[in-house]
Design a protein around this motif. Sequence first.
Motif, PDB file in Angstrom:
ATOM      1  N   SER A   1      -7.820  -0.501   0.819  1.00  0.00           N
ATOM      2  CA  SER A   1      -6.937  -1.413   1.560  1.00  0.00           C
ATOM      3  C   SER A   1      -7.462  -2.844   1.512  1.00  0.00           C
ATOM      4  N   MET A   2      -8.774  -3.001   1.388  1.00  0.00           N
ATOM      5  CA  MET A   2      -9.371  -4.333   1.292  1.00  0.00           C
ATOM      6  C   MET A   2      -9.310  -4.883  -0.136  1.00  0.00           C
ATOM      7  N   LEU A   3      -9.512  -4.012  -1.111  1.00  0.00           N
ATOM      8  CA  LEU A   3      -9.580  -4.469  -2.497  1.00  0.00           C
ATOM      9  C   LEU A   3      -8.201  -4.674  -3.113  1.00  0.00           C
ATOM     10  N   ILE A   4      -7.241  -3.844  -2.725  1.00  0.00           N
ATOM     11  CA  ILE A   4      -5.881  -3.955  -3.278  1.00  0.00           C
ATOM     12  C   ILE A   4      -4.895  -3.973  -2.107  1.00  0.00           C
ATOM     13  N   PRO A   5      -4.963  -5.013  -1.275  1.00  0.00           N
ATOM     14  CA  PRO A   5      -4.176  -5.018  -0.036  1.00  0.00           C
ATOM     15  C   PRO A   5      -2.670  -5.044  -0.254  1.00  0.00           C
ATOM     16  N   GLU A   6      -2.221  -5.616  -1.354  1.00  0.00           N
ATOM     17  CA  GLU A   6      -0.775  -5.733  -1.555  1.00  0.00           C
ATOM     18  C   GLU A   6      -0.088  -4.374  -1.561  1.00  0.00           C
ATOM     19  N   TYR A   7      -0.774  -3.353  -2.076  1.00  0.00           N
ATOM     20  CA  TYR A   7      -0.162  -2.033  -2.190  1.00  0.00           C
ATOM     21  C   TYR A   7      -0.723  -1.016  -1.195  1.00  0.00           C
ATOM     22  N   PHE A   8      -1.948  -1.212  -0.751  1.00  0.00           N
ATOM     23  CA  PHE A   8      -2.593  -0.189   0.072  1.00  0.00           C
ATOM     24  C   PHE A   8      -2.910  -0.662   1.491  1.00  0.00           C
ATOM     25  N   PHE A   9      -2.286  -1.768   1.932  1.00  0.00           N
ATOM     26  CA  PHE A   9      -2.571  -2.293   3.271  1.00  0.00           C
ATOM     27  C   PHE A   9      -2.330  -1.282   4.391  1.00  0.00           C
ATOM     28  N   PRO A  10      -1.362  -0.339   4.290  1.00  0.00           N
ATOM     29  CA  PRO A  10      -1.164   0.585   5.420  1.00  0.00           C
ATOM     30  C   PRO A  10      -2.372   1.481   5.703  1.00  0.00           C
TER      31      PRO A  10
ATOM     32  N   PRO B   1       8.623  -5.975  10.617  1.00  0.00           N
ATOM     33  CA  PRO B   1       9.497  -5.216   9.719  1.00  0.00           C
ATOM     34  C   PRO B   1       9.662  -3.794  10.258  1.00  0.00           C
ATOM     35  N   VAL B   2      10.876  -3.284  10.246  1.00  0.00           N
ATOM     36  CA  VAL B   2      11.163  -1.995  10.889  1.00  0.00           C
ATOM     37  C   VAL B   2      10.219  -0.882  10.430  1.00  0.00           C
ATOM     38  N   PRO B   3       9.930  -0.739   9.131  1.00  0.00           N
ATOM     39  CA  PRO B   3       8.983   0.318   8.735  1.00  0.00           C
ATOM     40  C   PRO B   3       7.596   0.139   9.349  1.00  0.00           C
ATOM     41  N   GLY B   4       7.271  -1.094   9.730  1.00  0.00           N
ATOM     42  CA  GLY B   4       5.956  -1.353  10.305  1.00  0.00           C
ATOM     43  C   GLY B   4       5.717  -0.651  11.631  1.00  0.00           C
ATOM     44  N   PHE B   5       6.796  -0.295  12.332  1.00  0.00           N
ATOM     45  CA  PHE B   5       6.625   0.412  13.602  1.00  0.00           C
ATOM     46  C   PHE B   5       5.991   1.786  13.392  1.00  0.00           C
ATOM     47  N   LEU B   6       6.080   2.300  12.181  1.00  0.00           N
ATOM     48  CA  LEU B   6       5.447   3.591  11.887  1.00  0.00           C
ATOM     49  C   LEU B   6       3.925   3.493  11.921  1.00  0.00           C
ATOM     50  N   GLY B   7       3.403   2.283  11.871  1.00  0.00           N
ATOM     51  CA  GLY B   7       1.950   2.117  11.904  1.00  0.00           C
ATOM     52  C   GLY B   7       1.350   2.198  13.286  1.00  0.00           C
TER      53      GLY B   7
END
Length: 446
Positions: free
Chosen positions: A159-168, A243-249
Amino acid sequence: MKKTFPIHGIFGIVLLLLSQLLLFKKVDPFYSWFYCFAWWSYILIIDAVIYRLKGNSLLLNRTGEFFLMIPWSIFLWLIFEAANLSLENWYYINLPKSTVERWVGYAVAYATVLPGMFETTELLETAGLFKNLKIKKMIISGGGHFVLILLGTFCLVVSMLIPEYFFPLIWVGFIFLLEPFIYRFGGKSLLKDLEEGNLKKIFFLLLAGLICGILWEFWNFWALSKWVYTVPFFEEGKGFEMPVPGFLGFPPFAIEVYVMYNFISLFRFGRGWEESTYGLHPDKKTRPLAIVLTAILIGSFYILIFKAIDIKTVDSYFPRLQDAYWIELQHRMELPKVGMNTIEDLLFKTVEKKDKEELALRLLIPKEILVQWVEKAQLVQLKGLGIKNLQLLERVGIHSISALATEDPEELYIKIGQSAQKETPSRKAKIRIWVREAKKQVRREG
């Protein structure tokens, strides 16, 4: 046994209602600090409800743990703020210009994370939800624990090295990394609950996370000083600012901070915030030297990350009339004499054409000059754009919201980058937000 509703709950209700009222009237400190007032009110109310229902609450009966939780809450959230320096998933707007006020604001706001989450969890538990929720006992071997540790490490690193895709993955990584250690050393473990076929705590936390997440975003939406998200792939379709999907976090985040706090409790002989762990090992005391060293390390971490937030995550300060460089100094000094003490006053009192004409006459300036003042005042307040970003836009010839609305975000990003001198150019995501908000405002004004 039900008890009388405590006075701190009544105080919380009054404070919440007062904060809401004075927010809309734009009365400070409630206008600037609304998020903090709302959350601390909520914590007081929920704690009082819990005490009313079962005669035992975190604030009244586990008072020491409640106040100890506050610095740890700041510390744990700052771990995620540190991660956001790489993730760049959110930024802050309209913050106070004073460093002292800003840092106090960070501390007061971040201090609500654990109390808010855990009070909500305890309320759900007290309400008797999920009474019969059981599953088949799930035994995870020592090898399985090792796999979980590797998985947690992978989640955090990638998540730190490739945040654009693995930030969740930042919102689950600590669960997998720390839970096996908590189990191994006899702490309050969710893996132990799974071994017993008990899912109640997990479900309480998941639901509490969702509730708190909705409240976080709701109260943040109305606040003056707030955060704005720049989450990759999810810039459209928002619930409040999220963003609505963000509520899943939020549900897994509740489990994550629960696990992180339980891990910290291992160093306190297993003592925690819950009734079942609060009184553990009363004969064992933490050494004073350990307390002092921990306080020094935590305090140093606060300062380091607060400074990093100021540099990297804070995007704008709330613009004051004295910051309005596009208005000549002599006129800035005259505006308060005609009842305009803030940029907002200038905007509010020049809505109508005749208002602009009257003010221009009183200040002995051409109406066209006043219109330019107003246009820049509107632009500087657009989505917390701020003084620094206004200056960046002016360098590329944008002086009003209507002009910004005509821009292509990608092209504007290039132009700003080319015109930037020593400043770090704004990120594309922020520029897309500015242009999108400008288009919305132009459509509203039709």
